[in-house]
Design a protein around this motif. Structure first.
Motif, PDB file in Angstrom:
ATOM      1  N   ALA A 124      -4.336 -23.199 -33.652  1.00 35.36           N
ATOM      2  CA  ALA A 124      -4.792 -23.180 -32.258  1.00 35.36           C
ATOM      3  C   ALA A 124      -4.568 -21.810 -31.649  1.00 35.36           C
ATOM      4  O   ALA A 124      -3.661 -21.067 -32.051  1.00 35.36           O
ATOM      5  CB  ALA A 124      -4.052 -24.238 -31.442  1.00 35.36           C
ATOM      6  N   VAL A 125      -5.421 -21.497 -30.688  1.00 39.85           N
ATOM      7  CA  VAL A 125      -5.289 -20.258 -29.918  1.00 39.85           C
ATOM      8  C   VAL A 125      -5.443 -20.628 -28.456  1.00 39.85           C
ATOM      9  O   VAL A 125      -6.386 -21.343 -28.099  1.00 39.85           O
ATOM     10  CB  VAL A 125      -6.399 -19.239 -30.281  1.00 39.85           C
ATOM     11  N   VAL A 126      -4.561 -20.140 -27.619  1.00 39.26           N
ATOM     12  CA  VAL A 126      -4.736 -20.369 -26.186  1.00 39.26           C
ATOM     13  C   VAL A 126      -4.578 -19.036 -25.475  1.00 39.26           C
ATOM     14  O   VAL A 126      -3.645 -18.276 -25.738  1.00 39.26           O
ATOM     15  CB  VAL A 126      -3.819 -21.505 -25.672  1.00 39.26           C
ATOM     16  N   SER A 127      -5.568 -18.731 -24.650  1.00 40.68           N
ATOM     17  CA  SER A 127      -5.581 -17.426 -23.976  1.00 40.68           C
ATOM     18  C   SER A 127      -6.244 -17.579 -22.615  1.00 40.68           C
ATOM     19  O   SER A 127      -6.692 -18.666 -22.252  1.00 40.68           O
ATOM     20  CB  SER A 127      -6.362 -16.397 -24.807  1.00 40.68           C
ATOM     21  N   ALA A 128      -6.358 -16.466 -21.907  1.00 38.06           N
ATOM     22  CA  ALA A 128      -6.881 -16.497 -20.535  1.00 38.06           C
ATOM     23  C   ALA A 128      -8.380 -16.722 -20.471  1.00 38.06           C
ATOM     24  O   ALA A 128      -8.924 -16.916 -19.383  1.00 38.06           O
ATOM     25  CB  ALA A 128      -6.541 -15.200 -19.822  1.00 38.06           C
ATOM     26  N   HIS A 129      -9.085 -16.671 -21.602  1.00 42.46           N
ATOM     27  CA  HIS A 129     -10.533 -16.862 -21.537  1.00 42.46           C
ATOM     28  C   HIS A 129     -11.014 -17.690 -22.727  1.00 42.46           C
ATOM     29  O   HIS A 129     -10.695 -17.377 -23.870  1.00 42.46           O
ATOM     30  CB  HIS A 129     -11.239 -15.501 -21.503  1.00 42.46           C
ATOM     31  N   PRO A 130     -11.809 -18.731 -22.447  1.00 43.33           N
ATOM     32  CA  PRO A 130     -12.278 -19.612 -23.520  1.00 43.33           C
ATOM     33  C   PRO A 130     -13.013 -18.854 -24.640  1.00 43.33           C
ATOM     34  O   PRO A 130     -12.868 -19.195 -25.822  1.00 43.33           O
ATOM     35  CB  PRO A 130     -13.249 -20.572 -22.825  1.00 43.33           C
ATOM     36  N   LEU A 131     -13.801 -17.838 -24.282  1.00 46.17           N
ATOM     37  CA  LEU A 131     -14.551 -17.116 -25.321  1.00 46.17           C
ATOM     38  C   LEU A 131     -13.596 -16.369 -26.257  1.00 46.17           C
ATOM     39  O   LEU A 131     -13.854 -16.249 -27.451  1.00 46.17           O
ATOM     40  CB  LEU A 131     -15.531 -16.114 -24.686  1.00 46.17           C
ATOM     41  N   ALA A 132     -12.511 -15.869 -25.718  1.00 49.05           N
ATOM     42  CA  ALA A 132     -11.541 -15.139 -26.548  1.00 49.05           C
ATOM     43  C   ALA A 132     -10.775 -16.113 -27.444  1.00 49.05           C
ATOM     44  O   ALA A 132     -10.576 -15.852 -28.638  1.00 49.05           O
ATOM     45  CB  ALA A 132     -10.580 -14.351 -25.657  1.00 49.05           C
ATOM     46  N   SER A 133     -10.365 -17.257 -26.888  1.00 51.43           N
ATOM     47  CA  SER A 133      -9.670 -18.261 -27.705  1.00 51.43           C
ATOM     48  C   SER A 133     -10.587 -18.722 -28.834  1.00 51.43           C
ATOM     49  O   SER A 133     -10.163 -18.897 -29.980  1.00 51.43           O
ATOM     50  CB  SER A 133      -9.273 -19.474 -26.862  1.00 51.43           C
ATOM     51  N   ASN A 134     -11.849 -18.908 -28.485  1.00 55.05           N
ATOM     52  CA  ASN A 134     -12.817 -19.370 -29.475  1.00 55.05           C
ATOM     53  C   ASN A 134     -13.001 -18.350 -30.598  1.00 55.05           C
ATOM     54  O   ASN A 134     -13.061 -18.711 -31.778  1.00 55.05           O
ATOM     55  CB  ASN A 134     -14.149 -19.639 -28.772  1.00 55.05           C
ATOM     56  N   ALA A 135     -13.065 -17.067 -30.233  1.00 51.76           N
ATOM     57  CA  ALA A 135     -13.205 -16.020 -31.266  1.00 51.76           C
ATOM     58  C   ALA A 135     -11.997 -16.061 -32.190  1.00 51.76           C
ATOM     59  O   ALA A 135     -12.119 -15.913 -33.416  1.00 51.76           O
ATOM     60  CB  ALA A 135     -13.345 -14.657 -30.599  1.00 51.76           C
ATOM     61  N   GLY A 136     -10.810 -16.308 -31.626  1.00 51.82           N
ATOM     62  CA  GLY A 136      -9.592 -16.375 -32.442  1.00 51.82           C
ATOM     63  C   GLY A 136      -9.621 -17.551 -33.399  1.00 51.82           C
ATOM     64  O   GLY A 136      -9.296 -17.417 -34.588  1.00 51.82           O
ATOM     65  N   VAL A 137     -10.032 -18.711 -32.901  1.00 46.85           N
ATOM     66  CA  VAL A 137     -10.060 -19.900 -33.779  1.00 46.85           C
ATOM     67  C   VAL A 137     -11.118 -19.746 -34.867  1.00 46.85           C
ATOM     68  O   VAL A 137     -10.906 -20.151 -36.014  1.00 46.85           O
ATOM     69  CB  VAL A 137     -10.281 -21.183 -32.942  1.00 46.85           C
ATOM     70  N   ARG A 138     -12.241 -19.120 -34.517  1.00 43.46           N
ATOM     71  CA  ARG A 138     -13.270 -18.918 -35.552  1.00 43.46           C
ATOM     72  C   ARG A 138     -12.715 -18.107 -36.715  1.00 43.46           C
ATOM     73  O   ARG A 138     -12.999 -18.363 -37.869  1.00 43.46           O
ATOM     74  CB  ARG A 138     -14.513 -18.257 -34.959  1.00 43.46           C
ATOM     75  N   ILE A 139     -11.872 -17.105 -36.400  1.00 41.25           N
ATOM     76  CA  ILE A 139     -11.318 -16.271 -37.481  1.00 41.25           C
ATOM     77  C   ILE A 139     -10.281 -17.067 -38.286  1.00 41.25           C
ATOM     78  O   ILE A 139     -10.175 -16.911 -39.498  1.00 41.25           O
ATOM     79  CB  ILE A 139     -10.779 -14.928 -36.924  1.00 41.25           C
ATOM     80  N   LEU A 140      -9.537 -17.962 -37.615  1.00 42.25           N
ATOM     81  CA  LEU A 140      -8.613 -18.838 -38.364  1.00 42.25           C
ATOM     82  C   LEU A 140      -9.407 -19.689 -39.350  1.00 42.25           C
ATOM     83  O   LEU A 140      -9.025 -19.847 -40.515  1.00 42.25           O
ATOM     84  CB  LEU A 140      -7.837 -19.758 -37.418  1.00 42.25           C
ATOM     85  N   LYS A 141     -10.525 -20.217 -38.887  1.00 43.70           N
ATOM     86  CA  LYS A 141     -11.343 -21.080 -39.753  1.00 43.70           C
ATOM     87  C   LYS A 141     -11.921 -20.305 -40.935  1.00 43.70           C
ATOM     88  O   LYS A 141     -12.202 -20.875 -41.978  1.00 43.70           O
ATOM     89  CB  LYS A 141     -12.505 -21.677 -38.949  1.00 43.70           C
TER      90      LYS A 141
END
Ligand code: DON
Length: 569
Positions: free
Chosen positions: A43-60
């Motif tokens: 999981a990634v939690v940050s101040a902006h949904p698009l940034a959290s999403n970019a982080g999770v995509r890289i985890l995947k």
């Protein structure tokens, strides 16, 4: 004409309803963040949904938590320009799957031409506009060097990690309502404090859903992609920074940029009850304040007092008063000044600090000052866990909201106003009301004292909590409350983050509360002799709880106070 207006309204409604529909984020023009995710892998939690999403995509895609941290920070530099940055600095605290705990300090430094009295006029009066706004307020940025220093713990190539940010800058993304409000509010400052109008300035007012394209920033990111840290600290980007400085009477030189070095430091580590806490050492005061406050309350069983009863708030307040008084006197960059850290966090010292604590009666900052040592609105936080058990907590900052509001012309990024975190003059409060002394005076190359507190908690040697927040001097007290809420009050993680917060920092001698803080408790505290001041929201805490000790099941919580988003899989 009428038809055009109606079409425009329909388009707005459509965008707004898709923004509210909770659709999965695949499209930067059509997204909505989630406040809570419960997942099993990462999981990634940050101040902006698009940034959290970019982080999770890289985890995947096989990246680890450090890869995700790099992607998320770079994405935030684009989609959350008020605090996400390449023109600022930050701290990373990580627990690696091999059991090692590391921290990387990429805090800004004072330029070589900086000096102790650089913000005083000829009569010795502080000129806080100079330490807070525009070119002279900027410290030498550390973020890009920090990203490359963390690459040694990452798995994927940097080129892949920076790509989402490049695309978001080049093609743009839909701004949120609060970003539109910020940009409209700051329009005049952006014009006044810049030598050419940045991408944030638009003739007509910004509104939610408008596209923000940052072409100059995209090109800077491409230079970093192609040339590494030298794409920022040398060559064209460095020249653009120096040219910007020259235009605005700033003092960062090419040599300052070339000389910038991130530092790996030994984490602050201590046990609180049966938990092991890992946080940031100097030049952040965060880890030290965390340790001091938690150790001062540890034996007083706050869990047995009601949550936010006058009794429990008083206990935390008095511990905070003492820790912040020490901060003001003793803390600064330990590479430049001698700081008695060992004593300040020792059990004997902290016990002595609480000797004059009286339950039911308010302490007083005129009599309670620093202890006796016998010895020579903008920042953002990211919490990440991956499937391998690596945990990363990063707090990164431009200092004020949109930093110095100065954008490097031609390079498209905002520079920090971190110089204001130094003590510009002993006893003069900075923009967060913090006072300091010689320990935090300005000197060339020195790092300004921070409050950022990226923190990881281990339970039975496995990551249990990853937490942190922005909020200036309220950062350590927000983190402390989130930890106490989880550990002592057994709250659900969303409550630990979202319940009202309060804050005391020695000076001013007041308890600050959020507006939904319990009124009866506030009255009771006033009866004890405390001054209570209701203020705006405190922090934007991003917290991940990993229940079983290993990386599952995971609950990631984005603070209700902002547009923050949690993502996971
Ligand atoms: O390093 C520090 O302590 C400050 N520059 C943090 C500023 C901050 O958190 C602003 N956010 N609201």
């Amino acid at each position: 004409m009428k038809y055009k207006v109606i079409c425009g309204l329909l388009m707005k409604l459509l965008l707004f309803s898709t923004l509210l529909s909770g659709a999965q984020i695949t499209d930067p023009f059509n997204y909505l963040g989630q406040k809570k995710v419960t997942v099993n892998k990462g999981a990634v939690v940050s101040a902006h949904p698009l940034a959290s999403n970019a982080g999770v995509r890289i985890l995947k895609q096989g990246g680890n938590a450090i890869d995700a941290a790099i992607v998320t920070q770079l994405a935030l530099a684009v989609v959350y320009p008020g605090a996400g940055n390449i023109g600022g600095g930050g701290f990373m605290v990580a627990h690696l799957k091999n059991g090692r705990n590391i921290t990387i300090d990429y805090r800004e430094t004072a330029p070589a031409k900086a000096g102790r009295d650089m913000y005083l006029d000829k009569n010795g009066n502080p000129q806080l506009n100079l330490s807070q706004d525009g070119h002279l307020a900027c410290g030498v940025p550390g973020t890009v060097a920090g990203l490359f220093a963390s690459m040694k713990y990452a798995k994927l190539p940097f080129k892949k990690l920076i790509q989402p940010a490049i695309e978001l800058a080049e093609k743009g993304f839909a701004i949120t309502a609060s970003q539109a409000d910020d940009l409209n509010e700051l329009k005049n400052e952006f014009i006044q404090l810049n030598t050419s109008p940045p991408a944030f300035v638009k003739k007509t007012p910004w509104k939610a859903g408008d596209t923000l394209i940052q072409k100059d920033l995209a090109n800077t990111l491409k230079r970093i992609r192609d040339l590494g840290a030298k794409g920022f600290y040398e060559g064209r980007t460095a020249n653009l920074i120096v040219a910007e400085m020259t235009k605005g009477k700033g003092i960062i030189s090419y040599q300052d940029l070339k000389n910038y070095k991130p530092v790996e430091r030994k984490a602050i580590e201590f046990d609180y009850k049966s938990f092991h806490i890992i946080s940031m050492p100097l030049p952040s005061s965060g880890g030290i304040i965390l340790q001091q406050v938690l150790k001062m309350i540890e034996k007083r069983n706050i869990g047995a007092m009601k949550f936010q009863s006058a009794e429990s708030v008083q206990l935390l307040t008095e511990a905070e008063r003492r820790a912040y008084a020490d901060r003001a006197k003793y803390l600064g960059d330990a590479d430049f000044v001698k700081v008695p850290v060992k004593v300040l966090v020792s059990d004997a010292y902290l016990e002595a600090r609480m000797k004059d604590y009286t339950a039911g009666r308010a302490g007083n900052s005129e009599t309670i000052k620093e202890g006796i040592v016998k010895e020579s609105e903008e920042t953002t936080h990211i919490s990440i866990i991956d499937a391998e058990g690596n945990a990363v907590a990063i707090t990164t900052t431009l200092n004020g909201s949109y930093g110095s509001r100065t954008v490097v012309s031609g390079a498209g990024f905002i520079l920090n106003n971190e110089m204001d975190d130094f003590s510009v003059k002993p006893g003069v409060p900075n923009m967060y009301g913090a006072v300091g002394s010689g320990a935090n005076a300005i000197a060339p190359g020195k790092r300004m004292l921070s409050s950022m507190t990226p923190t990881i908690v281990l339970k039975n040697n496995h990551p249990y909590l990853v937490v942190g927040t922005p909020g200036g001097t309220t950062i350590p007290t927000s983190v402390i409350q989130s930890l106490v809420n989880m550990i002592d009050y057994n709250m659900k993680p969303e409550d630990a983050v979202n319940k009202p917060k309060f804050h005391h920092q020695w000076l001013p001698d007041e308890i600050f509360t959020e507006k939904d803080f319990d009124a009866a408790t506030a009255r009771r505290l006033q009866e004890m002799g405390y001054k209570i001041t209701i203020r705006g929201e405190i922090g934007r805490t991003e917290l991940i709880e990993i229940k079983a000790g290993k990386a599952k099941p995971i609950t990631a919580i984005a603070d209700k106070r902002g547009n923050d988003g949690a993502e996971g899989y």
